[in-house]
Design an enzyme around this catalytic site. Structure first.
Site, PDB file in Angstrom:
ATOM      1  N   TYR A 145       1.028  -1.055  -0.579  1.00 18.33           N
ATOM      2  CA  TYR A 145       0.120  -0.083  -0.021  1.00 18.33           C
ATOM      3  C   TYR A 145       0.987   1.267   0.426  1.00 18.33           C
ATOM      4  O   TYR A 145       0.569   2.644  -0.591  1.00 18.33           O
ATOM      5  CB  TYR A 145      -0.440   0.405   1.025  1.00 18.33           C
ATOM      6  CG  TYR A 145      -1.531   0.893   1.271  1.00 18.33           C
ATOM      7  CD1 TYR A 145      -2.905   1.190   0.728  1.00 18.33           C
ATOM      8  CD2 TYR A 145      -1.678   2.196   1.939  1.00 18.33           C
ATOM      9  CE1 TYR A 145      -4.151   2.186   0.589  1.00 18.33           C
ATOM     10  CE2 TYR A 145      -2.112   3.848   2.111  1.00 18.33           C
ATOM     11  CZ  TYR A 145      -3.810   2.762   1.518  1.00 18.33           C
ATOM     12  OH  TYR A 145      -4.414   4.196   1.876  1.00 18.33           O
TER      13      TYR A 145
ATOM     14  N   LYS B 136       0.703   4.528  -2.720  1.00 19.66           N
ATOM     15  CA  LYS B 136       0.291   5.714  -2.187  1.00 19.66           C
ATOM     16  C   LYS B 136       1.759   7.118  -2.786  1.00 19.66           C
ATOM     17  O   LYS B 136       1.227   8.045  -3.052  1.00 19.66           O
ATOM     18  CB  LYS B 136      -0.442   5.981  -0.780  1.00 19.66           C
ATOM     19  CG  LYS B 136      -1.427   4.740  -0.549  1.00 19.66           C
ATOM     20  CD  LYS B 136      -2.491   6.054  -1.462  1.00 19.66           C
ATOM     21  CE  LYS B 136      -3.396   4.957  -1.475  1.00 19.66           C
ATOM     22  NZ  LYS B 136      -4.958   5.458  -1.793  1.00 19.66           N
TER      23      LYS B 136
END
Length: 266
Positions: free
Chosen positions: A154, A158
């Site tokens: 993740y 991002k």
């Protein structure tokens, strides 16, 4: 009265995306809600009509499938013309783990949705806006866009969304298109509420990590999104704006203070 704009919210069926869709609807804009869940998507579209959108429609979209995102773009053009705003909010979360334990199938799935899904939305709607000579794109990043959170699929994705936002701002600015992002902190969405109710998250421990000692509400992120996509932010592009109740400042400040306490003046 100003003419209604057309707003596309990819990932608008729940949580932050839903709040963003409703906030634009309150401004009297037309809203396109895109996502995979038809029941929730149609509910959001109906809620948008109820709070002031002249028109709101749901289009089933899978950001992991380029053809699906391209079909969404064509459907929007056929019904409304080139959109004024495109919000890329679709994403999936990850539980904490170490980099050496990262499963590659999970890594590929998160990159496909969180980064490449955002890239696809930027490409499809950026091209439409380029042809129209105007528009605003808003991506949804995270605290993980700035900090090395222990989410090894993740967090890099991002980080990449932040870089993508900056590159696109430079590329599309001459065409009259602004590109920004928001970076939400611990947001009190239904998902987080459910984890708190199950005892999987400690709300007091989370809030003490923020300068404001509070959670972020989905509406808080929606207000930032509305501003960044409005004429009030006409000179702002390439920015990723934290909406985090001060988590990014509190975390390093508190840790530094532990080793270097401020002593009372005498």
């Amino acid at each position: 009265m100003a003419e209604a704009r057309t707003i596309v919210v990819v990932g608008g069926t729940s949580g932050i995306g839903r709040a963003i869709a409703l906030r634009f609807a309150e401004e009297g804009d037309n809203v396109v809600v895109a996502g995979r869940d038809g029941v929730r998507g149609n509910d959001v579209a109906a809620a948008c009509i109820a709070v002031g959108a002249p028109e709101a429609q749901f289009f089933e979209t899978d950001v992991g499938n380029p053809r699906s995102v391209e079909a969404l773009g064509q459907a929007v053009v056929d019904r409304f013309g080139a959109p004024d705003v495109a919000v890329n909010c679709a994403g999936i979360l990850q539980s904490g783990k170490r980099v050496l334990d990262q499963d590659l199938d999970e890594d590929e799935r998160l990159w496909r949705v969180n980064y490449r899904g955002t890239l696809l939305g930027c490409q499809v709607f950026g091209r439409l806006m380029s042809a129209a000579g105007r528009g605003a794109i808003l991506n949804v990043g995270s605290l993980a866009s700035f900090a090395p959170l222990s989410l090894p699929a993740y967090t890099p994705g991002k980080h990449a969304v932040l870089a993508l936002t900056q590159m696109l701002a430079a590329e599309l600015g001459p065409k009259g298109i602004r590109v920004n992002a928001v970076a939400p902190g611990y947001t009190l969405s239904e998902g987080l509420k459910d984890k708190i109710a199950k005892g999987e998250r400690n709300p007091d421990a989370i809030q003490v990590t923020t300068a404001l000692r509070r959670f972020v509400e989905p509406r808080d992120v929606a207000e930032a999104a509305l501003f960044l996509c409005s004429d009030r932010a006409a000179s702002i592009t390439g920015v990723t704006l934290p909406v985090d109740a001060g988590w990014l400042v509190q975390a390093p400040y508190a840790h530094y203070l532990q080793g270097n306490p401020i002593r009372p003046s005498t």
